[in-house]
Write a protein that holds these residues in place. Structure first.
Motif, mmCIF file in Angstrom:
data_model
loop_
_atom_site.group_PDB
_atom_site.id
_atom_site.type_symbol
_atom_site.label_atom_id
_atom_site.label_comp_id
_atom_site.label_asym_id
_atom_site.label_seq_id
_atom_site.Cartn_x
_atom_site.Cartn_y
_atom_site.Cartn_z
ATOM 1 N N UNK A 1 0.840 -1.192 0.000
ATOM 2 C CA UNK A 1 0.000 0.000 0.000
ATOM 3 C C UNK A 1 0.881 1.249 0.000
ATOM 4 N N UNK B 1 -5.630 5.162 -0.213
ATOM 5 C CA UNK B 1 -5.632 3.927 0.585
ATOM 6 C C UNK B 1 -4.607 4.003 1.707
ATOM 7 N N UNK C 1 -5.354 2.389 10.198
ATOM 8 C CA UNK C 1 -5.388 1.022 10.733
ATOM 9 C C UNK C 1 -4.181 0.774 11.636
ATOM 10 N N UNK C 2 -3.003 1.245 11.206
ATOM 11 C CA UNK C 2 -1.802 1.045 12.017
ATOM 12 C C UNK C 2 -1.905 1.805 13.343
ATOM 13 N N UNK D 1 -3.848 4.213 -4.407
ATOM 14 C CA UNK D 1 -3.050 3.761 -3.262
ATOM 15 C C UNK D 1 -2.721 4.919 -2.319
ATOM 16 N N UNK E 1 -5.934 5.411 4.901
ATOM 17 C CA UNK E 1 -6.726 4.458 5.685
ATOM 18 C C UNK E 1 -5.833 3.383 6.312
ATOM 19 N N UNK E 2 -4.786 2.989 5.581
ATOM 20 C CA UNK E 2 -3.860 1.997 6.141
ATOM 21 C C UNK E 2 -3.132 2.584 7.345
ATOM 22 N N UNK F 1 -12.285 2.933 13.196
ATOM 23 C CA UNK F 1 -11.536 2.409 12.053
ATOM 24 C C UNK F 1 -12.456 1.672 11.098
ATOM 25 N N UNK F 2 -13.357 0.867 11.653
ATOM 26 C CA UNK F 2 -14.274 0.117 10.802
ATOM 27 C C UNK F 2 -15.253 1.041 10.097
ATOM 28 N N UNK G 1 -13.307 4.912 0.928
ATOM 29 C CA UNK G 1 -13.167 3.622 0.226
ATOM 30 C C UNK G 1 -13.825 3.620 -1.160
ATOM 31 N N UNK H 1 -13.595 2.727 7.174
ATOM 32 C CA UNK H 1 -13.190 1.843 6.095
ATOM 33 C C UNK H 1 -14.319 1.063 5.462
#
Lengths: 278, 305
Positions: B58, B272, B279-280, B269, B275-276, B229-230, B253, B233
């Motif tokens: 990503x 993206x 998540x981290x 990307x 969002x990644x 987070x959910x 998304x 996403x």
């Protein structure tokens, strides 16, 4: 007042039962129960024959085969490697273990669309991993399976870890002093203890995979009869304004998921009983 | 169960182990080094293929064409409006689910009532519903052909293909998260502290703010973070109800999907990667909170001794 008088089993000094339960039930009904019942009510606009026709065309049947088959195989791989990952994380020490442990939850937190485009890029024929493989992964049913393995990965690991941490080491010592080999101790003593949790994790991964949409559609190629999953077919029907047809397929999926949810609840009850006995 | 609950005799009782000393005993409950290395290797290969490489990809793909392209992709007008809509939808749905989570957990863990296990199962229900179906059910109710379709059209209200539909779908998909974090913890903590506060004359809200909330704050925080987070996403459910109107009803998304399908991979990307990163951050916060909880439990244990 009505709630506490009819539902409470014993007197309590704590306040707030009516407000808390009342709000929870209202919210649950408005957001989940009434909308879900809409799906079932909508299918009643179809006759039984129409319902069967809508849910058993060759294209729909092919999508069931792919969705259920790939989900099952993905959950199976996750059960196998999830056991190894959980075992390694609980029992052994190695560099960066904590980091790896924390990253197990990534599929929970990473949006499915992000996972989808990343996996597609990697497993495409010019991708980092795809270029070393003699067969195509992206845009084939195999790609569907790869995406479902990714999103199901945390379930088995996270259900096994606490059980594995609780395994009584004295049982293993006893087995060893009685002359069991390490493999015998694992297969006859430890594995039976892990079994309910392993099955629960498998069922959770399976349930998650059955409904998955976001990560799969990028990597699948979405060819009808070959690599089209059932949730995508529901969307296709919706876009053609075939609401009843879309809902009929959705009801089939819902019944399958609810059945699985029931199995998961039974498995968890079994696991609790097992752990209570140890 | 009789075979597993017997008390273990003192170790030297077994003649075979008596002469071997503690080293042999330790080895008897671990695997040989080569098996350990093999299993660690297998676990790492599996995690690398299915987790680490996708995550790295990503960020690699996002910056492949340079920082300028990256910045242009995430500051473009459609991307910004997608980010804004995602923040709005999340900002509404997380507090709603927070209120539900606390109320449900309070009722379930502090009281004994009929139908409790049914309620618990129903809370989990959205977990087992496909996101696509979550979107579909709201279309059936609020869509043009749905229950309220005509009424909404006559009053010039839009839910499907508009922001309210996106919020509803997001709420549904993230419905159980906060409740699921709180219930096991509050169950384990019992009701003695609250009862004591009550007997000492505290009111309902006082009990909640002064006694319950300090005990559950970390689990609550983690539930909120995970739910957030959910919510940010969510793709499938939102995709069904959004209508994909550029600059108006596209969340992050969905924006990724559109840009990706236009073969603007670097731009897809780039969004993206935001969002990644989220998540981290979620995983890091989870780790910190887990350490806090462990620490808290340990100090509670010390106090008890």
């Amino acid at each position: 007042m009505i709630l506490s008088r009819t539902l409470l089993k014993r007197h309590t000094v704590l306040p707030g039962f009516d407000l808390a339960l009342g709000f929870a039930l209202l919210y649950l009904s408005l957001i989940v129960l009434i909308p879900l019942s809409a799906a079932f009510l909508k299918t009643f606009t179809l006759s039984w024959g129409q319902f069967v026709d809508a849910t058993t065309t060759p294209r729909v049947l092919a999508s069931y085969r792919l969705t259920f088959g790939a989900s099952f195989l993905a959950a199976l791989l996750n059960a196998f490697f999830g056991l190894i990952v959980a075992w390694v994380l609980v029992r052994y020490s190695f560099p960066a273990k904590r980091l790896i442990d924390a990253l197990v939850d990534l599929p929970f937190a990473l949006p499915t669309a992000v996972a989808g485009i990343a996996l597609t890029a990697i497993y495409a024929q010019n991708g980092w991993i795809g270029q070393w493989l003699p067969f195509k992964v992206s845009f084939t049913p195999l790609g569907v399976w790869v995406a479902l393995v990714f999103i199901g990965l945390p379930f088995v690991v996270r259900t096994l870890q606490p059980v594995l941490e609780d395994v009584n080491r004295e049982l293993e010592e006893a087995a060893a002093t009685l002359g069991a080999s390490r493999w015998q101790t694992f297969s006859k003593v430890i594995f039976p203890i892990l079994m309910p949790a392993l099955l629960t994790g498998f069922a959770l991964a399976l349930a998650r995979a059955l409904g998955e949409y976001g990560s799969v559609i990028f990597i699948a190629g979405n060819m009808p009869m070959i690599s089209e999953i059932t949730p995508l077919l529901i969307i296709t029907k919706l876009e053609q304004y075939d609401y009843a047809g879309a809902t009929a397929i959705a009801v089939v999926m819902l019944v399958a998921s609810f059945a699985l949810l029931l199995v998961i609840n039974l498995l968890q009850a079994w696991a609790r009983k097992r752990q209570g006995g140890l | 169960m009789t075979a597993t609950s017997f008390a273990l005799p003192a170790p030297p009782a077994a003649p075979a182990a008596a002469g071997l000393g503690p080293r042999a005993l330790r080895n008897a409950t671990t695997e040989p080094p080569w098996v350990q290395r093999l299993l660690i290797g297998l676990a790492l290969v599996f995690m690398t293929l299915f987790l680490f490489v996708p995550l790295a990809t990503v960020f690699f793909e996002a910056f492949k064409k340079g920082v300028d392209v990256y910045l242009a992709a995430i500051t473009e007008a459609d991307a910004l409006s997608a980010i804004k809509l995602t923040l709005i939808a999340t900002g509404i749905s997380v507090p709603l689910n927070l209120a539900f989570g606390v109320a449900a957990a309070w009722a379930i863990t502090k009281f004994d009532f009929r139908g409790k296990s049914v309620l618990l199962t129903l809370i989990d229900l959205p977990f087992s519903v496909s996101p696509v179906i979550a979107g579909l059910i709201y279309v059936l109710i609020f869509g043009l052909q749905g229950w309220f379709g005509e009424w909404l059209r006559d009053h010039d209200l839009k839910i499907i293909f508009a922001v309210p539909g996106i919020v509803l779908a997001t709420v549904f998909v993230t419905f159980p998260f906060i409740a699921r974090e709180l219930i096991p913890l509050m169950q384990a903590q019992g009701i003695e502290q609250e009862e004591a506060a009550r007997v000492l004359g505290a009111g309902g809200w006082q009990i909640f703010w002064r006694v319950t909330l300090p005990n559950i704050k970390w689990a609550l925080l983690y539930g909120v973070i995970l739910c957030n987070a959910r919510a940010m996403g969510e793709f499938g459910a939102v995709s069904v109800v959004s209508g994909h109107i550029r600059g108006q009803t596209n969340t992050m998304p969905l924006h990724i999907e559109i840009v990706y399908n236009e073969y603007q991979f670097a731009a897809a990307f780039a969004v993206a990667s935001l969002l990644a990163a989220l998540a981290l951050v979620t995983l890091v916060l989870k780790y910190i909170i887990e350490q806090r909880v462990k620490h808290q439990n340990r100090s509670d244990g010390d106090r008890a001794e």
